[in-house]
Design an enzyme around this catalytic site. Structure first.
Site, short mmCIF file in Angstrom:
data_model
loop_
_atom_site.label_atom_id
_atom_site.label_comp_id
_atom_site.label_asym_id
_atom_site.label_seq_id
_atom_site.Cartn_x
_atom_site.Cartn_y
_atom_site.Cartn_z
N THR A 49 -47.98 -6.84 -45.17
CA THR A 49 -49.03 -7.99 -44.91
C THR A 49 -48.00 -9.34 -44.84
OG1 THR A 49 -48.89 -8.87 -47.55
CG2 THR A 49 -50.38 -6.88 -46.59
N CYS A 50 -49.21 -10.60 -44.65
CA CYS A 50 -48.12 -11.58 -44.58
C CYS A 50 -47.11 -12.03 -45.60
CB CYS A 50 -49.04 -12.66 -44.10
SG CYS A 50 -50.37 -13.08 -45.31
N SER A 109 -50.81 -11.23 -55.77
CA SER A 109 -51.13 -12.11 -54.66
C SER A 109 -50.47 -13.42 -54.75
CB SER A 109 -52.51 -12.16 -54.15
OG SER A 109 -52.81 -10.57 -53.78
N GLU A 114 -56.97 -12.60 -54.45
CA GLU A 114 -57.28 -12.78 -53.26
C GLU A 114 -57.92 -11.30 -52.62
OE1 GLU A 114 -55.63 -11.13 -49.46
OE2 GLU A 114 -54.20 -11.11 -51.08
N GLY A 189 -56.43 -17.66 -32.77
CA GLY A 189 -56.58 -16.24 -33.70
C GLY A 189 -57.88 -16.01 -34.06
N ALA A 190 -58.67 -14.98 -34.09
CA ALA A 190 -59.93 -14.63 -34.29
C ALA A 190 -60.20 -13.36 -35.31
CB ALA A 190 -60.83 -14.52 -33.18
N LYS A 192 -59.63 -11.67 -39.35
CA LYS A 192 -60.47 -11.85 -40.70
C LYS A 192 -59.75 -13.24 -41.23
CE LYS A 192 -60.86 -7.16 -42.09
NZ LYS A 192 -60.61 -6.31 -42.74
N MET A 193 -58.58 -13.54 -41.03
CA MET A 193 -58.18 -14.74 -41.50
C MET A 193 -58.84 -16.15 -40.84
SD MET A 193 -54.04 -13.95 -42.23
CE MET A 193 -53.90 -15.05 -43.15
#
Length: 430
Positions: A49-50, A109, A114, A189-190, A192-193
């Site tokens: 993940t990020c 998180s 989160e 970007g498009a 979930k975030m």
């Protein structure tokens, strides 16, 4: 079999290191294939993940398995082992189990509670299934971690309020841009975030939003979810023209190289305006050299910590409630895991008793005569099976439930001696 987790997170490594270790979904299959071919790794899953990269393994040779994972991470990131090790955490056995359940529950998180992490753990499980890299241990652990995460969200209030990287980024923007209301905001970007960014922006602000994505269709789909908002859409082909007209830019694309940097931003930013960049992607969408421009202020996920700290205190009580639930799930998994070393003994015992039952049943039926035996064989068969199952039930339940490792070993050893059972290579008693 031993369980180990090797990885790094926002707690152990800055974003510049995390982006080097990030494994995009498209590359996960190759990474899993590489690790499953390592001689000392029996099962593997990858969570990227990020804010974290974790590799979960099951191995009979813990030290060698961990060494194979760290060598892979060094080769993948291009970081020397000596530099890499200072950012890694390594957790074993129950510590590894507890950690994974805390991760799924959002307790580890950056933003406590989160919600996106649960879907990311589920995705890690699906990828491991898809690439056939899991056995029964990791499959059970990941499934139970997902169950634990769902329990925490349904039985506590830790998931309420602003609990995402996106919401924290919007809060940071409000702190840094006093007049966000009325600004032209662009989102690159498009996914979930991006959807969460729009959701938090439109809930409190009245600003013009432009969404750029690699494909226009996905950008349009996102815009349709917020019909009351002033949202324009476009593709990343219009990146620089859009940024030039923006006051604030949020970036959250899956690009593996920076989209914005000193060289392409320099000509866009006039001396009389300021551009605010909030990059919540990993790998970074905005190069760190963007901050070298006088009128550009760039922030990344590591800059969110100040925002997160504000509401961290109010969530600690919820986290304590959540930990009680997680302790139950951990203990449940550990009971199951500890019971695995009894499987061979139980199987041997049942096989031995079943052989005796079949032999004695055959003798009895031959004495009763063929006419009687044929008429009543099913009844007698069911009777003898029922007797065997009832006799074996309590010893098997007690053996599986025994938590004391030494006591369980002694019990298994006693069964082997009393019933003259064969000892397999996996059963060693001292």
């Amino acid at each position: 079999m031993n369980i180990a987790v090797i990885g790094l997170s926002h707690k152990t490594a800055p974003v510049q290191i995390r982006e080097k270790l990030s494994i995009p979904t498209a590359q996960t299959g190759d990474a899993i294939a590489h690790l499953t071919h390592c001689p000392h790794i029996d099962e593997v899953s990858i969570l990227s993940t990020c804010n974290r990269l974790e590799i979960h393994i099951v191995t009979e040779a813990t030290e060698q398995g961990i060494r194979e994972v760290t060598q892979f991470l060094s080769e993948h990131s291009g970081l020397p082992l000596q530099e890499l090790r200072q950012h890694l955490f390594i957790l074993l056995h129950q510590d590894a189990v507890t950690h994974l359940m805390r991760v799924a529950a959002g307790l580890d998180s950056l933003v406590l509670g989160e919600g996106q992490i649960l879907a990311q753990v589920k995705h890690a499980h699906q990828l491991a299934q898809q690439h056939k890299s899991m056995g029964r241990v990791l499959d059970r652990l990941l499934k139970q971690s997902l169950t634990a995460g769902k329990r925490v969200r349904s039985e506590t209030s830790i998931g309420t309020g602003a609990v995402s990287i996106s919401s924290a980024a919007v809060e940071l923007a409000r702190m840094k841009v006093p007049h966000l209301n009325g600004c032209h905001v662009s989102i690159l970007g498009a996914g979930k975030m991006a959807r969460l960014l729009v959701q938090h922006l439109v809930s409190k602000e009245s600003c013009t939003i432009t969404i750029l994505n690699r494909t226009i269709g996905r950008a349009n789909e996102l815009a349709k979810q917020f019909p009351e908002a002033d949202i324009r859409t476009g593709t990343l082909d219009n990146l620089l023209e859009t940024v030039e007209c923006s006051d604030v830019v949020f970036t959250c694309t899956s690009a593996t190289e920076p989209l914005l940097h000193r060289e392409n931003l320099g000509p866009l930013v006039a001396a009389n305006r300021t551009l605010m960049l909030f990059d919540i992607a990993v790998p970074l969408n905005v190069h760190t050299n963007a901050n070298e421009l006088n009128n550009v202020h760039a922030f990344n996920v590591d800059d969110l910590k100040a925002v997160v700290a504000q509401n961290q205190a109010s969530r600690r009580r919820m986290a304590m409630e959540a930990q009680v639930l997680l302790d139950q799930e951990v203990e449940s998994f550990m009971d199951w895991w500890r019971s695995l070393d009894t499987v061979s003994t139980i199987s041997s015992l049942r096989s031995k008793v079943e052989t005796i039952r079949e032999q004695e049943l055959e003798k009895a039926l031959s004495r009763l005569g063929s006419e009687f035996a044929e008429k009543h064989q099913e009844v007698i068969e069911a009777l003898t099976r029922g007797i065997v199952n009832k006799i074996l039930h309590d010893p098997m339940v007690q053996l599986r439930a025994q938590r004391d490792i030494e006591a369980r070993k002694r019990a298994m050893q006693t069964l082997h001696v009393l019933f003259d059972l064969e000892t397999t290579s996996n059963e060693k008693y001292s």
